[in-house]
Design an enzyme around this catalytic site. Structure first.
Site, mmCIF file in Angstrom:
data_model
loop_
_atom_site.group_PDB
_atom_site.id
_atom_site.type_symbol
_atom_site.label_atom_id
_atom_site.label_comp_id
_atom_site.label_asym_id
_atom_site.label_seq_id
_atom_site.Cartn_x
_atom_site.Cartn_y
_atom_site.Cartn_z
ATOM 1 N N CYS A 114 0.820 -1.227 0.000
ATOM 2 C CA CYS A 114 0.000 0.000 0.000
ATOM 3 C C CYS A 114 0.848 1.269 0.000
ATOM 4 C CB CYS A 114 -0.949 0.002 1.190
ATOM 5 S SG CYS A 114 -2.100 -1.366 1.135
ATOM 6 N N HIS A 248 -3.647 7.429 1.990
ATOM 7 C CA HIS A 248 -3.972 6.071 1.528
ATOM 8 C C HIS A 248 -5.398 5.757 1.970
ATOM 9 C CE1 HIS A 248 -3.967 1.923 0.650
ATOM 10 N NE2 HIS A 248 -3.801 1.514 1.898
ATOM 11 N N ASN A 278 -10.015 -0.112 -0.693
ATOM 12 C CA ASN A 278 -8.554 -0.027 -0.600
ATOM 13 C C ASN A 278 -7.942 -0.609 -1.877
ATOM 14 O OD1 ASN A 278 -5.854 -0.285 -0.023
ATOM 15 N ND2 ASN A 278 -6.141 -1.216 1.993
HETATM 16 O O1 UT7 Z 1 -3.817 -0.772 3.525
HETATM 17 C C1 UT7 Z 1 -3.329 -0.906 4.814
HETATM 18 C C2 UT7 Z 1 -3.818 -2.139 5.372
HETATM 19 N N1 UT7 Z 1 -5.129 -2.236 5.839
HETATM 20 C C3 UT7 Z 1 -5.664 -1.483 6.800
HETATM 21 O O2 UT7 Z 1 -5.201 -0.427 7.132
HETATM 22 C C4 UT7 Z 1 -6.841 -2.030 7.501
HETATM 23 C C5 UT7 Z 1 -6.718 -1.829 8.972
HETATM 24 N N2 UT7 Z 1 -7.774 -2.424 9.755
HETATM 25 C C6 UT7 Z 1 -9.071 -2.070 9.630
HETATM 26 O O3 UT7 Z 1 -9.425 -1.266 8.799
HETATM 27 C C7 UT7 Z 1 -10.085 -2.670 10.600
HETATM 28 O O4 UT7 Z 1 -9.393 -3.316 11.629
HETATM 29 C C8 UT7 Z 1 -11.083 -3.646 9.915
HETATM 30 C C9 UT7 Z 1 -12.016 -2.887 9.035
HETATM 31 C C10 UT7 Z 1 -10.315 -4.680 9.110
HETATM 32 C C11 UT7 Z 1 -11.908 -4.373 10.976
HETATM 33 O O5 UT7 Z 1 -12.559 -3.423 11.823
HETATM 34 P P1 UT7 Z 1 -12.554 -3.638 13.405
HETATM 35 O O6 UT7 Z 1 -13.393 -2.569 13.960
HETATM 36 O O7 UT7 Z 1 -11.106 -3.690 13.817
HETATM 37 O O8 UT7 Z 1 -13.290 -5.016 13.563
HETATM 38 P P2 UT7 Z 1 -12.747 -6.379 14.194
HETATM 39 O O9 UT7 Z 1 -11.704 -6.995 13.320
HETATM 40 O O10 UT7 Z 1 -12.382 -6.122 15.598
HETATM 41 O O11 UT7 Z 1 -14.060 -7.266 14.122
HETATM 42 C C12 UT7 Z 1 -15.228 -6.935 14.837
HETATM 43 C C13 UT7 Z 1 -16.317 -7.956 14.559
HETATM 44 C C14 UT7 Z 1 -15.858 -9.392 14.702
HETATM 45 O O12 UT7 Z 1 -16.899 -10.100 15.301
HETATM 46 P P3 UT7 Z 1 -16.844 -10.483 16.860
HETATM 47 O O13 UT7 Z 1 -15.616 -11.312 17.029
HETATM 48 O O14 UT7 Z 1 -16.768 -9.169 17.591
HETATM 49 O O15 UT7 Z 1 -18.124 -11.231 17.086
HETATM 50 C C15 UT7 Z 1 -15.689 -9.882 13.289
HETATM 51 O O16 UT7 Z 1 -15.904 -11.255 13.150
HETATM 52 O O17 UT7 Z 1 -16.756 -7.826 13.187
HETATM 53 C C16 UT7 Z 1 -16.763 -9.109 12.572
HETATM 54 N N3 UT7 Z 1 -16.498 -8.964 11.150
HETATM 55 C C17 UT7 Z 1 -17.456 -8.768 10.225
HETATM 56 N N4 UT7 Z 1 -18.786 -8.695 10.307
HETATM 57 C C18 UT7 Z 1 -19.473 -8.475 9.168
HETATM 58 C C19 UT7 Z 1 -15.287 -8.910 10.546
HETATM 59 N N5 UT7 Z 1 -15.446 -8.718 9.211
HETATM 60 C C20 UT7 Z 1 -16.779 -8.613 8.997
HETATM 61 C C21 UT7 Z 1 -17.549 -8.397 7.833
HETATM 62 N N6 UT7 Z 1 -18.892 -8.341 7.969
HETATM 63 N N7 UT7 Z 1 -17.003 -8.222 6.611
#
Ligand code: UT7
Length: 321
Positions: A114, A248, A278
Site C-alpha cells: 500500500c 492512503h 482499498n
Molecule cells: O492498507 C493498509 C492495510 N489495511 C488497513 O489499514 C486495515 C486496517 N484495519 C481495519 O481497517 C479494521 O481493523 C477492519 C475494518 C479490518 C476491521 O474493523 P474492526 O473494527 O477492527 O473489527 P474487528 O476486526 O475487531 O471485528 C469486529 C467484529 C468481529 O466479530 P466479533 O468477534 O466481535 O463477534 C468480526 O468477526 O466484526 C466481525 N467482522 C465482520 N462482520 C461483518 C469482521 N469482518 C466482517 C464483515 N462483515 N465483513
C-alpha cells in the site's frame, strides 16, 4: 534555481465492473451496515479477466501523459508500484512501456504494497534530480481482487482494483514548486500482520491476503501521524499550511483519526475510500487524480501524500503542485 521533480500530469483508470456492499453481501456473510460503519467503504471496482495491473496502469499512464502534454516517447523512466503484477516477471513497468508504446527507457516495479506509490515517488524524485531522466511516469496499479480469499469476510470486503499515474518532470525552478520532501520507513518484524500466504519462492502459488486488522489499524494511525510530522518538520512547515492531504484509502476511520492527530479539518482531506475501497498502491494516485480533475486541488496548493501497508512499510511526501 533548484532542480526539482514537478508534477506535470495525473491520470487514473478503474475496471468496468463496480460492486456495491449489498451485492457483496449476496455472496459473503457481511452487510452494507457493517462495512460502511467500520470502514466507510460503499463500492469497489473489480477487474474482469481482460483487465490486468498492466492494462489498467497503461490506461492511467496515457491519461497522465495527455494531462502533461507529453508523448510516450518523452518518458525516460517508468516505475510501477504494485503487489499484484501480471506475471512474476517481467516487471509490469515493462508491460506498461510496451502497451503505451514508449521506446527504450528505464522501467521497473517497486514492491511496498500500500505504500508502494510513496516509495516509487521517492525513487523517481531522486532519479530525476540526479539526471537519470527528464520525465518519469510513476504508476500505482493493482488487481487485489485476484489475491483475495473470497471466503474470508474480514479481508475480501476491504479491497478493490484500479490504477493511478502521475508524470513527474525534472525542472529548474526558482520557487517552492514540486516535490519538497519524501520520507520512507519499513519494519519487517511486523511482516506477519499483513501478508500474502504464498509466493514463487515458498509455496510456488500466488496465495491470499491475510491480515490482523485491529493491529494494522493501531500501527497505521501512529505511523502515519508520525511520518507526516517528519516531512512537515523537514521543510519547516506546520500542518495548518497544508491545503490538501491525499491519504492512503484503507479505512475512513484511520484517515479521520490521523487527520485529527494532526489537527487537520476533514474539508482538507481527499476521501475516495467510499467509492474505490482499498486499492493498495493505486489508492493515493487515484485519489490525487480525482481531486486534481474535479478542481479541489489547484496549481500552487501544498499537498501531502501518505500511505502505510504490508511490511510494515509507510511513507509520506510533500509537494507544491
Ligand atoms: O492498507 C493498509 C492495510 N489495511 C488497513 O489499514 C486495515 C486496517 N484495519 C481495519 O481497517 C479494521 O481493523 C477492519 C475494518 C479490518 C476491521 O474493523 P474492526 O473494527 O477492527 O473489527 P474487528 O476486526 O475487531 O471485528 C469486529 C467484529 C468481529 O466479530 P466479533 O468477534 O466481535 O463477534 C468480526 O468477526 O466484526 C466481525 N467482522 C465482520 N462482520 C461483518 C469482521 N469482518 C466482517 C464483515 N462483515 N465483513
Amino acid at each position: 534555481m533548484t532542480l526539482r521533480a514537478i508534477l506535470t500530469g495525473t491520470g487514473s483508470a478503474l475496471p468496468r465492473t463496480r460492486v456495491s456492499n449489498a451485492e457483496l453481501a449476496d455472496r459473503v456473510d457481511t452487510s452494507d451496515e457493517w462495512i460502511v460503519e467500520r470502514t466507510g467503504i460503499r463500492f469497489r471496482h473489480i477487474a474482469e479477466p481482460d483487465e490486468t495491473t498492466a492494462t489498467l496502469g497503461a490506461a492511467a499512464a496515457k491519461e497522465a501523459l495527455a494531462a502533461a502534454g507529453l508523448e510516450a516517447a518523452d518518458i525516460g523512466l517508468i516505475i510501477v508500484a504494485t503487489a499484484t503484477p501480471d506475471n512474476t516477471f517481467p516487471a509490469s513497468a515493462t508491460k506498461v512501456q510496451a502497451l503505451i508504446g514508449a521506446p527504450d527507457c528505464i522501467a521497473f516495479d517497486v514492491a511496498a504494497v500500500c505504500s508502494g506509490f510513496l516509495y516509487a515517488v521517492s525513487v523517481a524524485d531522486s532519479m530525476l534530480r540526479t539526471g537519470a531522466a527528464r520525465h518519469a511516469l510513476v504508476i500505482g496499479s493493482e488487481t487485489f481482487s485476484r489475491i483475495l480469499d473470497w471466503e474470508d469476510r474480514t479481508t475480501c470486503v476491504l479491497f478493490g482494483d484500479g490504477a493511478g499515474a502521475v508524470v513527474l518532470s525534472a525542472k529548474h525552478v526558482d520557487d517552492d514548486q514540486g516535490i519538497l520532501a519524501t520520507r520512507l520507513h519499513a519494519e519487517g518484524k511486523y511482516g506477519d500482520m499483513l501478508y500474502v500466504d504464498g509466493g514463487p519462492s515458498t509455496t510456488g502459488t500466488v496465495g491470499h491476503v491475510r491480515m490482523q486488522g485491529r493491529e494494522v489499524f493501531r500501527h497505521a494511525v501512529t505511523n502515519l501521524a508520525s511520518v507526516l510530522g517528519e516531512v512537515m518538520t523537514e521543510i519547516g512547515l506546520s500542518p495548518d499550511q497544508i491545503d490538501w492531504i491525499v491519504p492512503h484509502q484503507a479505512n475512513k476511520r484511520i484517515i479521520d483519526a490521523t487527520a485529527k492527530k494532526l489537527g487537520l479539518p476533514a474539508e482538507r482531506v481527499v476521501l475516495t475510500v467510499d467509492q474505490h475501497a482499498n486499492t493498495s498502491a493505486a489508492s493515493v494516485p487515484l485519489a490525487l487524480d480525482l481531486a486534481m480533475r474535479d478542481g479541489r486541488i489547484k496549481r500552487g496548493d501544498l499537498v501531502v501524500l501518505e500511505a502505510m501497508g504490508g511490511g510494515f512499510t509507510w511513507g509520506a511526501a510533500v509537494l507544491r503542485v
